[in-house]
Design an enzyme around this catalytic site. Structure first.
Site, mmCIF file in Angstrom:
data_model
loop_
_atom_site.group_PDB
_atom_site.id
_atom_site.type_symbol
_atom_site.label_atom_id
_atom_site.label_comp_id
_atom_site.label_asym_id
_atom_site.label_seq_id
_atom_site.Cartn_x
_atom_site.Cartn_y
_atom_site.Cartn_z
ATOM 1 N N GLY A 11 14.009 15.364 -10.314
ATOM 2 C CA GLY A 11 14.065 13.899 -10.394
ATOM 3 C C GLY A 11 13.152 13.350 -11.476
ATOM 4 N N HIS A 12 13.005 14.096 -12.581
ATOM 5 C CA HIS A 12 12.024 13.726 -13.620
ATOM 6 C C HIS A 12 12.360 12.432 -14.362
ATOM 7 C CE1 HIS A 12 15.148 15.379 -16.123
ATOM 8 N NE2 HIS A 12 14.563 14.805 -17.157
ATOM 9 N N VAL A 16 9.634 7.748 -9.879
ATOM 10 C CA VAL A 16 8.554 8.600 -9.357
ATOM 11 C C VAL A 16 8.405 9.867 -10.198
ATOM 12 C CG1 VAL A 16 7.817 10.003 -7.389
ATOM 13 C CG2 VAL A 16 8.748 7.713 -7.009
ATOM 14 N N SER A 108 9.133 8.364 2.352
ATOM 15 C CA SER A 108 9.039 6.909 2.253
ATOM 16 C C SER A 108 8.485 6.354 3.560
ATOM 17 C CB SER A 108 10.445 6.361 2.021
ATOM 18 O OG SER A 108 10.523 5.016 2.419
ATOM 19 N N SER A 109 7.857 5.177 3.479
ATOM 20 C CA SER A 109 7.280 4.580 4.687
ATOM 21 C C SER A 109 8.350 4.110 5.677
ATOM 22 C CB SER A 109 6.360 3.418 4.321
ATOM 23 O OG SER A 109 7.060 2.446 3.588
ATOM 24 N N CYS A 110 9.628 4.121 5.286
ATOM 25 C CA CYS A 110 10.679 3.686 6.217
ATOM 26 C C CYS A 110 10.985 4.736 7.284
ATOM 27 C CB CYS A 110 11.945 3.302 5.476
ATOM 28 S SG CYS A 110 12.793 4.704 4.759
ATOM 29 N N TYR A 137 18.776 6.784 5.338
ATOM 30 C CA TYR A 137 17.780 7.276 4.385
ATOM 31 C C TYR A 137 16.573 7.850 5.133
ATOM 32 C CZ TYR A 137 14.491 7.072 0.412
ATOM 33 O OH TYR A 137 13.572 7.371 -0.574
ATOM 34 N N LYS A 141 14.959 11.666 5.198
ATOM 35 C CA LYS A 141 13.568 11.948 4.838
ATOM 36 C C LYS A 141 12.821 12.628 5.993
ATOM 37 C CE LYS A 141 13.520 10.583 0.595
ATOM 38 N NZ LYS A 141 13.247 11.551 -0.477
ATOM 39 N N PRO A 164 4.918 7.792 0.449
ATOM 40 C CA PRO A 164 4.438 6.593 -0.248
ATOM 41 C C PRO A 164 4.978 5.309 0.376
ATOM 42 C CG PRO A 164 5.916 7.898 -1.658
ATOM 43 C CD PRO A 164 5.987 8.470 -0.291
ATOM 44 N N LEU A 167 7.228 1.331 -3.706
ATOM 45 C CA LEU A 167 6.707 1.623 -5.044
ATOM 46 C C LEU A 167 7.297 0.689 -6.091
ATOM 47 C CD1 LEU A 167 7.222 5.465 -4.728
ATOM 48 C CD2 LEU A 167 5.011 4.287 -4.700
ATOM 49 N N HIS A 180 15.159 -2.743 -5.404
ATOM 50 C CA HIS A 180 14.148 -3.123 -4.419
ATOM 51 C C HIS A 180 13.659 -4.532 -4.744
ATOM 52 C CE1 HIS A 180 13.838 1.326 -3.921
ATOM 53 N NE2 HIS A 180 13.750 0.960 -2.667
HETATM 54 O O1 GFB Z 1 12.504 -3.855 -1.258
HETATM 55 P P1 GFB Z 1 13.562 -4.047 -0.259
HETATM 56 O O2 GFB Z 1 14.963 -4.068 -0.771
HETATM 57 O O3 GFB Z 1 13.517 -2.951 0.837
HETATM 58 O O4 GFB Z 1 13.339 -5.462 0.487
HETATM 59 P P2 GFB Z 1 12.754 -2.623 2.213
HETATM 60 C C1 GFB Z 1 12.107 -5.849 1.030
HETATM 61 C C2 GFB Z 1 12.191 -7.251 1.599
HETATM 62 O O5 GFB Z 1 12.357 -8.184 0.506
HETATM 63 C C3 GFB Z 1 13.338 -7.536 2.556
HETATM 64 C C4 GFB Z 1 13.402 -9.105 0.801
HETATM 65 O O6 GFB Z 1 12.881 -8.367 3.586
HETATM 66 C C5 GFB Z 1 14.352 -8.278 1.682
HETATM 67 O O7 GFB Z 1 15.224 -9.113 2.409
HETATM 68 N N1 GFB Z 1 13.983 -9.620 -0.439
HETATM 69 C C6 GFB Z 1 13.896 -10.907 -0.870
HETATM 70 C C7 GFB Z 1 14.712 -8.949 -1.353
HETATM 71 N N2 GFB Z 1 14.576 -11.090 -2.003
HETATM 72 C C8 GFB Z 1 15.092 -9.877 -2.338
HETATM 73 C C9 GFB Z 1 15.897 -9.420 -3.431
HETATM 74 O O8 GFB Z 1 16.277 -10.172 -4.316
HETATM 75 N N3 GFB Z 1 16.211 -8.095 -3.440
HETATM 76 C C10 GFB Z 1 15.794 -7.242 -2.473
HETATM 77 N N4 GFB Z 1 16.126 -5.946 -2.558
HETATM 78 N N5 GFB Z 1 15.062 -7.653 -1.402
HETATM 79 C C11 GFB Z 1 13.709 -0.318 1.544
HETATM 80 C C12 GFB Z 1 14.467 0.717 2.309
HETATM 81 O O9 GFB Z 1 13.369 -1.224 2.523
HETATM 82 O O10 GFB Z 1 12.520 0.119 0.944
HETATM 83 C C13 GFB Z 1 14.391 2.068 1.738
HETATM 84 O O11 GFB Z 1 15.774 0.266 2.505
HETATM 85 C C14 GFB Z 1 13.029 2.437 1.237
HETATM 86 O O12 GFB Z 1 14.842 2.988 2.661
HETATM 87 C C15 GFB Z 1 12.456 1.367 0.370
HETATM 88 O O13 GFB Z 1 12.156 2.732 2.298
HETATM 89 C C16 GFB Z 1 11.061 1.646 -0.107
HETATM 90 O O14 GFB Z 1 11.275 -2.524 2.039
HETATM 91 O O15 GFB Z 1 13.188 -3.530 3.306
#
Ligand code: GFB
Length: 313
Positions: A11-12, A16, A108-110, A137, A141, A164, A167, A180
């Site tokens: 995954g280089h 990460v 991942s912390s999830c 996911y 993990k 982690p 990130l 994210h």
């Molecule tokens: O980062 P995120 O997509 O993932 O969303 P998770 C974190 C929070 O941000 C949620 C809100 O409450 C989203 O509803 N949010 C607000 C948004 N606006 C936005 C936006 O425009 N885009 C996104 N994506 N979110 C993931 C897991 O969870 O995190 C994975 O699904 C993994 O498995 C990863 O663990 C690190 O933190 O909720």
């Protein structure tokens, strides 16, 4: 690890893996091995076996995974479960078969239960139900952690697992549907600013809390753990601090210089209410994060602006 040891970074080219590669190169490691997904399909057992047979790496950083934000996790549920299981099964199994001295599996912390007590201690794993949006996911993990531990228990391999928190950093994805939250908000707020829009819309209530770690800090922790940690189970890597998504949006708005309002789209999921990692285990070993969230966002935004919006489709 010696500077001449053969180190394979699976995954280089991802966020990460590329941070780990940058760090290893900066530290003078000279025998790094990596393959693009075109050259080596990590989901294909025969290809992975042949790669290990021919290359016989001493150390492996397993940073290859199908990743994405909350909506991507929830939408591509089969892909997140199947592809991640295949990648990690193939790499971990071949690492055992071809005598890898040490492997680091990144999770991942999830993986922690949705309503676990905060901050999340390593021992809370498998003590409750997972968050629905990222259950596939997380299950993959968790299987990876258990596979590393099972190889250690049965065959004495030195395979370790590192968890982690959320990130961010260079080489992230800015596709609005699959990204994210942090890169998604950088893009949305940047575009709202240059288009002179009166408001920007965030998903969900803005109330969930998240902890964010700059990926170069993670790479530093990975090298530290590769040198100092040799046990079963998992080790959390985070900053020990979190903030609400609304606070994150306000922080990014301040850095970008967007003066409009922040609106909420309540039709989108919130996900886990909070997932703050307990970092005492790693802290007691002598490691802590160095890059503050403000500094990290500044760096990422600078790179985002330089790269130009064409690369962020
Ligand atoms: O980062 P995120 O997509 O993932 O969303 P998770 C974190 C929070 O941000 C949620 C809100 O409450 C989203 O509803 N949010 C607000 C948004 N606006 C936005 C936006 O425009 N885009 C996104 N994506 N979110 C993931 C897991 O969870 O995190 C994975 O699904 C993994 O498995 C990863 O663990 C690190 O933190 O909720």
């Amino acid at each position: 690890m010696n500077k001449q040891d053969k180190i394979y970074i699976a995954g280089h080219s991802g966020m990460v893996g590329s941070a780990i590669r940058r760090r290893l190169e900066a530290d003078g490691f000279q025998n790094l091995v990596y393959r693009t997904s075109k050259e080596l399909d990590l989901g294909n057992p025969a290809e992975v076996k042949l790669f290990f047979e021919e290359n016989k790496p001493d150390y492996v950083f397993l940073a290859a995974a199908k990743v994405g934000g909350i909506l991507a996790n929830d939408t591509y549920r089969a892909d997140f479960l199947y592809e991640n299981l295949m990648i990690q099964n193939n790499v971990i199994h071949s690492s055992w078969k071809y005598g890898v001295k040490k492997l680091m599996f990144l999770g991942s912390s999830c993986i922690y239960p949705k309503f676990a007590t905060q901050p999340l201690k390593e021992e809370y794993l498998l003590t409750g139900a997972l968050e629905h949006t990222n259950e596939p996911y997380a299950i993959a993990k968790i299987a990876g952690i258990k596979l590393c531990d099972a190889f250690r228990a049965q065959y004495g391999t030195n395979f370790i697992s590192v968890m982690p928190t959320n990130l961010y950093g260079p080489n992230d994805h800015y596709d609005l549907k699959n990204a994210h939250v942090l890169p998604a908000l950088i893009r949305k707020i940047h575009e709202a600013k240059i288009n002179h829009e009166p408001f920007v819309t965030i998903w969900g209530s803005g109330e969930p809390k998240r902890e964010f770690l700059f990926v170069d800090d993670l790479a530093d922790a990975c090298l530290f753990l590769m040198e100092h940690h040799n046990e079963a189970g998992l080790v959390n890597v985070g900053t020990g601090k979190d903030l609400t998504i609304m606070e994150l949006a306000e922080l990014i708005s301040g850095i970008i210089g967007f003066r409009g309002s922040i609106q909420r789209d309540l039709s989108k999921p919130d996900g886990t209410p909070r997932k703050l990692l307990d970092i005492s285990k790693l802290k007691n070993m002598g490691w802590k994060a160095r890059i503050s969230l403000k500094e990290g966002i500044r760096r990422v935004y600078e790179a985002y602006e330089k790269e130009g919006s064409s690369t962020h489709a």
